[in-house]
Design a protein around this motif. Structure first.
Motif, mmCIF file in Angstrom:
data_model
loop_
_atom_site.group_PDB
_atom_site.id
_atom_site.type_symbol
_atom_site.label_atom_id
_atom_site.label_comp_id
_atom_site.label_asym_id
_atom_site.label_seq_id
_atom_site.Cartn_x
_atom_site.Cartn_y
_atom_site.Cartn_z
ATOM 1 N N ASP A 197 0.839 -1.218 0.000
ATOM 2 C CA ASP A 197 0.000 0.000 0.000
ATOM 3 C C ASP A 197 0.870 1.262 0.000
ATOM 4 O O ASP A 197 0.607 2.214 0.754
ATOM 5 C CB ASP A 197 -0.943 0.018 1.210
ATOM 6 N N ALA A 198 1.905 1.272 -0.838
ATOM 7 C CA ALA A 198 2.847 2.402 -0.874
ATOM 8 C C ALA A 198 2.213 3.631 -1.519
ATOM 9 O O ALA A 198 1.736 3.586 -2.651
ATOM 10 C CB ALA A 198 4.113 2.006 -1.630
ATOM 11 N N VAL A 199 2.215 4.725 -0.748
ATOM 12 C CA VAL A 199 1.733 6.026 -1.243
ATOM 13 C C VAL A 199 2.899 6.999 -1.133
ATOM 14 O O VAL A 199 3.567 7.079 -0.106
ATOM 15 C CB VAL A 199 0.536 6.545 -0.409
ATOM 16 N N MET A 200 3.157 7.743 -2.224
ATOM 17 C CA MET A 200 4.275 8.685 -2.202
ATOM 18 C C MET A 200 3.911 9.968 -2.934
ATOM 19 O O MET A 200 3.296 9.931 -4.003
ATOM 20 C CB MET A 200 5.510 8.057 -2.861
ATOM 21 N N MET B 99 14.837 7.969 -1.928
ATOM 22 C CA MET B 99 15.139 9.341 -2.356
ATOM 23 C C MET B 99 14.019 10.256 -1.864
ATOM 24 O O MET B 99 14.221 11.416 -1.556
ATOM 25 C CB MET B 99 15.233 9.437 -3.888
ATOM 26 N N VAL B 100 12.813 9.693 -1.837
ATOM 27 C CA VAL B 100 11.647 10.360 -1.248
ATOM 28 C C VAL B 100 10.990 9.322 -0.344
ATOM 29 O O VAL B 100 10.758 8.188 -0.765
ATOM 30 C CB VAL B 100 10.647 10.817 -2.339
ATOM 31 N N GLU B 101 10.726 9.697 0.909
ATOM 32 C CA GLU B 101 10.099 8.737 1.838
ATOM 33 C C GLU B 101 8.608 8.610 1.537
ATOM 34 O O GLU B 101 7.974 9.555 1.053
ATOM 35 C CB GLU B 101 10.321 9.192 3.286
ATOM 36 N N LEU B 102 8.059 7.449 1.826
ATOM 37 C CA LEU B 102 6.634 7.212 1.581
ATOM 38 C C LEU B 102 5.772 8.073 2.491
ATOM 39 O O LEU B 102 6.132 8.355 3.635
ATOM 40 C CB LEU B 102 6.302 5.736 1.825
ATOM 41 N N THR B 103 4.605 8.461 1.972
ATOM 42 C CA THR B 103 3.611 9.164 2.774
ATOM 43 C C THR B 103 2.911 8.171 3.698
ATOM 44 O O THR B 103 2.636 8.458 4.859
ATOM 45 C CB THR B 103 2.560 9.831 1.846
ATOM 46 N N SER B 104 2.609 6.998 3.137
ATOM 47 C CA SER B 104 2.038 5.912 3.946
ATOM 48 C C SER B 104 2.358 4.586 3.269
ATOM 49 O O SER B 104 2.850 4.550 2.142
ATOM 50 C CB SER B 104 0.521 6.091 4.112
ATOM 51 N N GLY B 105 2.057 3.487 3.972
ATOM 52 C CA GLY B 105 2.430 2.165 3.473
ATOM 53 C C GLY B 105 3.900 1.899 3.766
ATOM 54 O O GLY B 105 4.561 2.679 4.454
#
Length: 233
Positions: free
Chosen positions: A7-10, A53-59
């Protein structure tokens, strides 16, 4: 080398639209995965999330069951290898470009150069491993620079290798050299290839088709092609 997106959100910026939208998939250890999709589909964002490089918002993303966000960043990135679209070279020597931290033996350096089809040309140069390299490697062609990046990757000996449209700007001969070496040297490693040319990923174990930050299809090439109305077809 097992990779799981859960459930990766970025998003690239706070309050900006998500570029990955609850992406979930699993790559088995040693599997060869091709990633395709139109510009803006989320192919490169998927890799940027893997390298943090960019951390996930959620997941979360797990490698071999370990949440990568909990790992020391420098040590974690040191375990991954990437051959980028734009080959990176520094002012210095062939040796310092292959081994900036002076970790490997001469034998390992020559072996990597041989596997990357560069050994003969380096042997023919007067200063061999001490041959100077100009800023951004301007004294070498684009194809040669990409082969040096391949040699650097061979030295790293990582379990996970990412190719980010690594041969998009290559002539077909160099592309074939790189593909041949990768199939031999990394045959038991997990590989993710973001593809510009479909023939680069047509022999992958499975292909991930993305669109607008979501997964459209994820299956073997024969299964994807069996659907005449599918996105991959």
């Amino acid at each position: 080398g097992k990779i799981e997106y859960k459930d990766a959100v970025m998003s690239y910026f706070e309050n900006s639209p998500a570029v990955l939208k609850e992406v979930s998939f699993t790559i088995k250890g040693g599997e060869k995965i091709g990633v395709v999709g139109r510009t803006g589909s989320g192919k490169s964002s998927t890799i940027m999330a893997l390298f943090r490089m960019v951390e996930l918002t959620s997941g979360r993303i797990e490698i071999d069951g370990i949440d990568i966000s909990k790992l020391n960043l420098e040590e974690f990135r040191g375990r991954l290898a990437i051959i980028p679209q734009e080959p990176v070279m520094f002012k210095g020597t062939i040796r310092s470009n292959l081994d900036p931290f002076d970790i490997y033996t001469n034998e390992q350096l020559w072996n990597a150069l041989e596997l990357a089809h560069l050994k003969q040309s380096v042997l023919e140069s007067e200063m061999k491993l001490e041959t100077p390299i100009d800023e951004n490697g301007t004294n070498y062609s684009l194809g040669q620079k990409q082969l040096f990046c391949l040699a650097r990757t061979i030295l790293k000996n990582s379990q996970i290798l990412v190719l980010d449209e690594a041969t998009a700007a290559m002539d077909l001969e160099t592309d074939n050299l790189i593909q041949k070496t990768i199939r031999t040297v990394f045959k038991d490693r997990t590989m993710i290839t973001i593809a510009h040319r479909l023939d680069t990923i047509i022999d992958s174990d499975r292909v991930l088709v993305m669109d607008h930050g979501k997964i459209l299809e994820f299956d073997t090439v024969p299964n994807l092609l069996s659907n005449p109305k599918g996105a991959f077809t």
